[in-house]
Every structure is written in structure tokens, then in C-alpha cells.
Design a protein around this motif. Structure first.
Motif, PDB file in Angstrom:
ATOM      1  N   UNK A 147      -7.624  61.944  -5.943  1.00 38.07           N
ATOM      2  CA  UNK A 147      -7.926  60.667  -5.299  1.00 38.07           C
ATOM      3  C   UNK A 147      -9.403  60.350  -5.523  1.00 38.07           C
ATOM      4  N   UNK A 148      -9.776  59.122  -5.279  1.00 36.76           N
ATOM      5  CA  UNK A 148     -11.116  58.638  -5.580  1.00 36.76           C
ATOM      6  C   UNK A 148     -11.966  58.572  -4.312  1.00 36.76           C
ATOM      7  N   UNK A 149     -13.145  59.186  -4.366  1.00 38.89           N
ATOM      8  CA  UNK A 149     -14.026  59.265  -3.206  1.00 38.89           C
ATOM      9  C   UNK A 149     -14.530  57.935  -2.712  1.00 38.89           C
ATOM     10  N   UNK A 150     -14.524  56.913  -3.564  1.00 37.57           N
ATOM     11  CA  UNK A 150     -14.999  55.593  -3.135  1.00 37.57           C
ATOM     12  C   UNK A 150     -13.856  54.692  -2.652  1.00 37.57           C
ATOM     13  N   UNK A 151     -12.716  55.293  -2.340  1.00 34.61           N
ATOM     14  CA  UNK A 151     -11.555  54.550  -1.800  1.00 34.61           C
ATOM     15  C   UNK A 151     -11.225  55.066  -0.391  1.00 34.61           C
ATOM     16  N   UNK A 152     -12.240  55.160   0.453  1.00 37.38           N
ATOM     17  CA  UNK A 152     -12.076  55.781   1.774  1.00 37.38           C
ATOM     18  C   UNK A 152     -11.029  55.088   2.638  1.00 37.38           C
ATOM     19  N   UNK A 153     -11.000  53.773   2.645  1.00 36.46           N
ATOM     20  CA  UNK A 153     -10.028  53.048   3.471  1.00 36.46           C
ATOM     21  C   UNK A 153      -8.608  53.332   3.009  1.00 36.46           C
ATOM     22  N   UNK A 154      -8.369  53.241   1.700  1.00 34.27           N
ATOM     23  CA  UNK A 154      -7.031  53.504   1.154  1.00 34.27           C
ATOM     24  C   UNK A 154      -6.646  54.970   1.345  1.00 34.27           C
ATOM     25  N   UNK A 155      -7.597  55.881   1.149  1.00 30.56           N
ATOM     26  CA  UNK A 155      -7.311  57.309   1.320  1.00 30.56           C
ATOM     27  C   UNK A 155      -6.917  57.642   2.755  1.00 30.56           C
TER      28      UNK A 155
END
Length: 199
Positions: A147-155
Motif C-alpha cells: 500500500x502507499x504511505x501517502x494514501x492515509x485516508x484510503x488505507x
């Protein structure tokens, strides 16, 4: 009369090595067999979206880099669509093979950042890459996600990430973001072991 049963002895387990690269990525092993190496281009030349680079190292339980690992990458396009599952731009592959540098153990590949994917239950999943690893000593390929660290809301609302009860274990699936480069180390054993999925 007594019948004697003869039992076969268990044979040694079969692993994917030590010739993973020769069979699955011969060009990286120094064999010029194919005109075009299978799996080198993950997205294809016409892929739309943000171009990114992913780097990392696969380590064993002692922290040593595993240099004979092969990683297959499966992903959706920038719109969250997998090839064969809907309309994708001409030539988008969504699949590729990656091997690390034989000296340093570091792997690196370029792709496009995938979009959010709809799960089987119609819930949105955060953008991610699906990874499958094989190497010497691994009897069955290991499945994980990045997963991508700059996608906090989606994560935070991703249904797969939320299946992992311990927050510190979830972190093993999240790549560190640095502009358009993402660093993702994979640990096969030990305290910081990456979460693997039974797929």
C-alpha cells in the motif's frame, strides 16, 4: 499369514531455487534466450497515470538481503481496473517480474500508481500492488500487498488492511513515500515480518 506394509519415505520438499532466475528471468541471470524478456514492462508503453518507482530489499530472519528472489507484481491501472476486468487503455499489462540486483539485493521497478479498486463486496480498496515472491527455501510462493504511505485516508478504511488486528503488523504493508518514489522492504521472518496472505 501376516501382511507387511511398505511405506514410502517422505522425500525432500521442493523449493523454487536455486535456479529461479534461469527459469523465470533468464536475461537477469545472463542468458540471452528471448528477444523480449517476459515481465519486464509492468504497465505497457501507453499506460496513463502517475509514473512511480518502487524500491526495496527482501530480507530473511537474520536481516540479510535475499538476492535470488523473484517478485511478480500484479496491479490495476490508474483508474482501478485490472486487465480483463473492464476497459483499460491499449496495451496495459498490469503484470511483471522483478529481480533484485545480485550484488546489493535491492530491487527497483517503474510502473504507474494504481487507482482504488472495487472489492468483491463492492467496497473500495485503497490503491495497492499485489506481490508474489518465490526464492530458494520457499516451498509455496508468498502473497502480500504493498500500500502507499501517502494514501492515509484510503488505507484507514481498506477492508483488507483492517482484517489485520495489530496496527504494527499493518505497517509492514505500507510503503514509505518520497515524491514519486516508494520504498518497500519485505521481511520473510522475525520481529518485523511482512504480513503474507493465504490466497
Amino acid at each position: 499369514m501376516v501382511q507387511t506394509l511398505n511405506y514410502l519415505k517422505e522425500s525432500a520438499s521442493q523449493t523454487a531455487g536455486p535456479f529461479v532466475h534461469i527459469g523465470l528471468a533468464p536475461g537477469d541471470a545472463g542468458f540471452d534466450i528471448y528477444k523480449t524478456e517476459l515481465g519486464r514492462d509492468i504497465t505497457g508503453p501507453n499506460a496513463q497515470g502517475e509514473r512511480i518507482t518502487v524500491t526495496g530489499i527482501v530480507t530473511d530472519g537474520t536481516g540479510a538481503a535475499i538476492k535470488d528472489v523473484l517478485i511478480e507484481v500484479w496491479q490495476a491501472n490508474a483508474n482501478g481496473v485490472y486487465p480483463g476486468k473492464g476497459d483499460v487503455e491499449d496495451g496495459f499489462r498490469g503484470w511483471g517480474r522483478v529481480v533484485p540486483d545480485f550484488e546489493t539485493g535491492q530491487f527497483s521497478f517503474e510502473t504507474v500508481k494504481p487507482g482504488s479498486v472495487q472489492g468483491h463486496d463492492a467496497r473500495a480498496m485503497a490503491p495497492h500492488l499485489n506481490l508474489w515472491l518465490v526464492a530458494r527455501g520457499i516451498n509455496v510462493g508468498l502473497n502480500t500487498r504493498m500500500y502507499f504511505g501517502d494514501e492515509k485516508t484510503a488505507n484507514a478504511v481498506d477492508p483488507v488492511l483492517n482484517l489485520i488486528e495489530q496496527p504494527h503488523r499493518r505497517k509492514t504493508l505500507i510503503a514509505r513515500a518520497d515524491s514519486n518514489t516508494y520504498h518497500f522492504d519485505i521481511c520473510l521472518q522475525g520481529d518485523g515480518e511482512t504480513v503474507f496472505f493465504d490466497v
